[in-house]
Design an enzyme around this catalytic site. Structure first.
Site, short mmCIF file in Angstrom:
data_model
loop_
_atom_site.label_atom_id
_atom_site.label_comp_id
_atom_site.label_asym_id
_atom_site.label_seq_id
_atom_site.Cartn_x
_atom_site.Cartn_y
_atom_site.Cartn_z
N ARG A 217 0.84 -1.20 0.00
CA ARG A 217 0.00 0.00 0.00
C ARG A 217 0.87 1.25 0.00
NH1 ARG A 217 -3.62 -2.19 -1.85
NH2 ARG A 217 -5.70 -2.53 -1.02
N HIS B 43 -0.85 0.94 -9.75
CA HIS B 43 -1.58 0.09 -8.78
C HIS B 43 -2.30 -1.05 -9.53
CE1 HIS B 43 -3.88 -0.07 -4.71
NE2 HIS B 43 -3.84 -1.26 -5.29
P1 NDP Z 1 -2.44 -11.21 4.42
O1 NDP Z 1 -3.37 -10.68 5.46
O2 NDP Z 1 -2.58 -12.62 4.00
O3 NDP Z 1 -0.93 -10.98 4.86
C1 NDP Z 1 -0.50 -9.82 5.50
C2 NDP Z 1 0.89 -10.08 6.05
O4 NDP Z 1 1.37 -8.86 6.63
C3 NDP Z 1 0.92 -11.13 7.15
O5 NDP Z 1 2.08 -11.90 7.02
C4 NDP Z 1 0.99 -10.29 8.43
O6 NDP Z 1 1.63 -10.94 9.51
C5 NDP Z 1 1.84 -9.15 7.94
N1 NDP Z 1 1.68 -7.97 8.79
C6 NDP Z 1 0.57 -7.26 9.03
N2 NDP Z 1 0.83 -6.23 9.85
C7 NDP Z 1 2.14 -6.33 10.16
C8 NDP Z 1 3.02 -5.57 10.99
N3 NDP Z 1 2.58 -4.51 11.67
N4 NDP Z 1 4.31 -5.95 11.06
C9 NDP Z 1 4.75 -7.01 10.38
N5 NDP Z 1 3.98 -7.78 9.57
C10 NDP Z 1 2.69 -7.43 9.48
O7 NDP Z 1 -2.63 -10.24 3.15
P2 NDP Z 1 -2.31 -10.55 1.62
O8 NDP Z 1 -0.99 -11.20 1.53
O9 NDP Z 1 -3.46 -11.21 0.99
O10 NDP Z 1 -2.25 -9.06 1.03
C11 NDP Z 1 -1.29 -8.15 1.51
C12 NDP Z 1 -1.57 -6.75 1.00
O11 NDP Z 1 -1.24 -6.64 -0.38
C13 NDP Z 1 -3.03 -6.30 1.03
O12 NDP Z 1 -3.41 -5.90 2.33
C14 NDP Z 1 -3.01 -5.14 0.07
O13 NDP Z 1 -2.69 -3.95 0.75
C15 NDP Z 1 -1.87 -5.48 -0.89
N6 NDP Z 1 -2.35 -5.75 -2.25
C16 NDP Z 1 -1.95 -4.93 -3.26
C17 NDP Z 1 -2.35 -5.18 -4.55
C18 NDP Z 1 -1.87 -4.33 -5.67
O14 NDP Z 1 -2.40 -4.44 -6.78
N7 NDP Z 1 -0.87 -3.50 -5.47
C19 NDP Z 1 -3.21 -6.31 -4.88
C20 NDP Z 1 -3.57 -7.12 -3.75
C21 NDP Z 1 -3.15 -6.84 -2.48
P3 NDP Z 1 0.97 -12.23 10.18
O15 NDP Z 1 1.17 -13.34 9.14
O16 NDP Z 1 1.76 -12.47 11.38
O17 NDP Z 1 -0.47 -11.94 10.39
C1 OXD Z 2 -6.11 -5.20 -3.49
C2 OXD Z 2 -5.62 -4.23 -4.47
O1 OXD Z 2 -6.09 -4.92 -2.29
O2 OXD Z 2 -5.84 -4.43 -5.67
O3 OXD Z 2 -6.54 -6.30 -3.90
O4 OXD Z 2 -4.98 -3.25 -4.09
#
Ligand code: NDP
Ligand code: OXD
Length: 317
Positions: free
Chosen positions: A232, A280
């Site tokens: 993000r 994005h």
């Molecule tokens: P998940 O919820 O599966 O994974 C999130 C990960 O981040 C987990 O490993 C979590 O740790 C870790 N995390 C969260 N907060 C913290 C913190 N404060 N410190 C350290 N680690 C942290 O999400 P996804 O993998 O499905 O997606 C991740 C992000 O990708 C989405 O939230 C979105 O913002 C972004 N995204 C962007 C897209 C784009 O087109 N650019 C498309 C899709 C998604 P833990 O495993 O311990 O819970």
């Molecule tokens: C998502 C994105 O969160 O596209 O899936 O950013």
């Protein structure tokens, strides 16, 4: 039968395309579109949303669940009037595979110095640079969730030395793992290519700042550190990234997300020779795959089974 409301804003989001897909898969289900075809708000049981206006979802008194049409939910959790019903996010092979393509593309692009060869091509220079093996290069995935883990596993199969960092402790075969505040510095110190796949929460906002970037490994096989942010935009401090590029802390950056989107035309990022910008679209939500995903969840829910991938309101992701 409760109606589904599609509420989406932003470039690339066409509610008619989503409605056609939902209706083709569930012809008996009523699928309405905000803002013009909402009908009676009391009949809306489910909202499928991407960046709806704050306060909108509070208008549906019989709402049972909210579906984010992306993996991230920060576009919903920021709504102070968000109804207290389950908030479900997308976990789908189609979206995961798209994100992994993006990450692998950009890791390889920096690893194989594509930007440098593009510059040489423009000047018709035939010159080969030393090329480290993937096994000499340390990639670190910040956020070892659904998307981070898949990208990590594919990069490890290519041969990179992959580590992942998350909030909680994990064990992933072939991937070195770090977690919590205590593990962050060691994770950064061994990482040359940092891939951010973290959600935007109160805890992660502004995390990609100069202080953090200065902890990356610059004297590894690539001779510099690189940042790939597809998580993000609000995690990244743009002036700090530009300062890091200026002082040599970063040798390059691939940025798919920005604090302000679309990236303002006056941003110096656009013209920076070592920044690669994508709009994005690292992991786009394709209605052909995701309408089915949401409908499967609704069917489960209506059969009395628990919804999957429900967001933890306290953690914010
Ligand atoms: P998940 O919820 O599966 O994974 C999130 C990960 O981040 C987990 O490993 C979590 O740790 C870790 N995390 C969260 N907060 C913290 C913190 N404060 N410190 C350290 N680690 C942290 O999400 P996804 O993998 O499905 O997606 C991740 C992000 O990708 C989405 O939230 C979105 O913002 C972004 N995204 C962007 C897209 C784009 O087109 N650019 C498309 C899709 C998604 P833990 O495993 O311990 O819970
Ligand atoms: C998502 C994105 O969160 O596209 O899936 O950013």
């Amino acid at each position: 039968m409760s109606a589904i409301l599609l509420a989406m804003t932003g470039a690339g989001w066409d509610p008619a395309e989503w409605q056609a897909r939902f209706s083709a898969l569930a012809p008996r289900r009523e699928v309405r579109i905000w803002p013009d075809r909402v009908g009676d708000p009391a009949e809306i049981g489910y909202v499928c949303a991407w960046k709806p206006p704050p306060g909108l979802l509070a208008q549906f008194p019989h709402l049972k669940a909210i579906f984010s049409l992306g993996a991230g939910v920060d576009h919903l959790t920021g709504d102070p009037l968000l109804p207290e019903v389950p908030l479900v996010r997308v976990v789908d092979r189609d979206l995961t595979a798209r994100m992994t393509e993006h990450v692998v593309l950009h890791v390889l692009l920096h690893h194989r110095r594509l930007r440098l060869y593009e510059r040489q091509q423009r000047e018709k220079i035939w010159h080969e640079h030393a090329q480290p093996a993937a096994s000499e290069v340390a990639v670190g995935i910040l956020g070892l969730g659904v998307l981070g883990r898949d990208a990590a596993e594919v990069l490890a199969r290519i041969g990179f030395r992959v580590a992942g960092f998350g909030r909680s402790e994990k064990s992933v075969p072939g991937i070195e793992t770090f977690h919590g505040k205590a593990g962050l510095d060691a994770f950064l110190a061994r990482t040359e290519i940092l891939v951010c796949l973290l959600p935007h929460t109160r805890a992660t906002e502004g995390m990609l700042n100069l202080r953090l970037l200065r902890k990356l490994k610059r004297d590894g096989a690539l001779g510099g550190a690189y940042l790939i942010n597809a998580g993000r935009g609000k995690l990244q401090v743009d002036v700090d990234i530009l300062a890091a590029l200026e002082e040599g802390t970063l040798a390059g950056a691939s940025l798919d997300v920005f604090p302000t989107e679309p990236l303002p035309r006056e941003s110096p990022m656009w013209g920076h020779p070592n920044v690669i910008i994508t709009p994005h679209n690292a992991g786009v939500s394709d209605p052909r795959a995701l309408a089915k995903n949401v409908l499967t969840q609704i069917e489960r829910f209506e059969r009395g089974l628990p919804l999957e991938h429900v967001v933890d309101p306290a953690a914010g992701y």
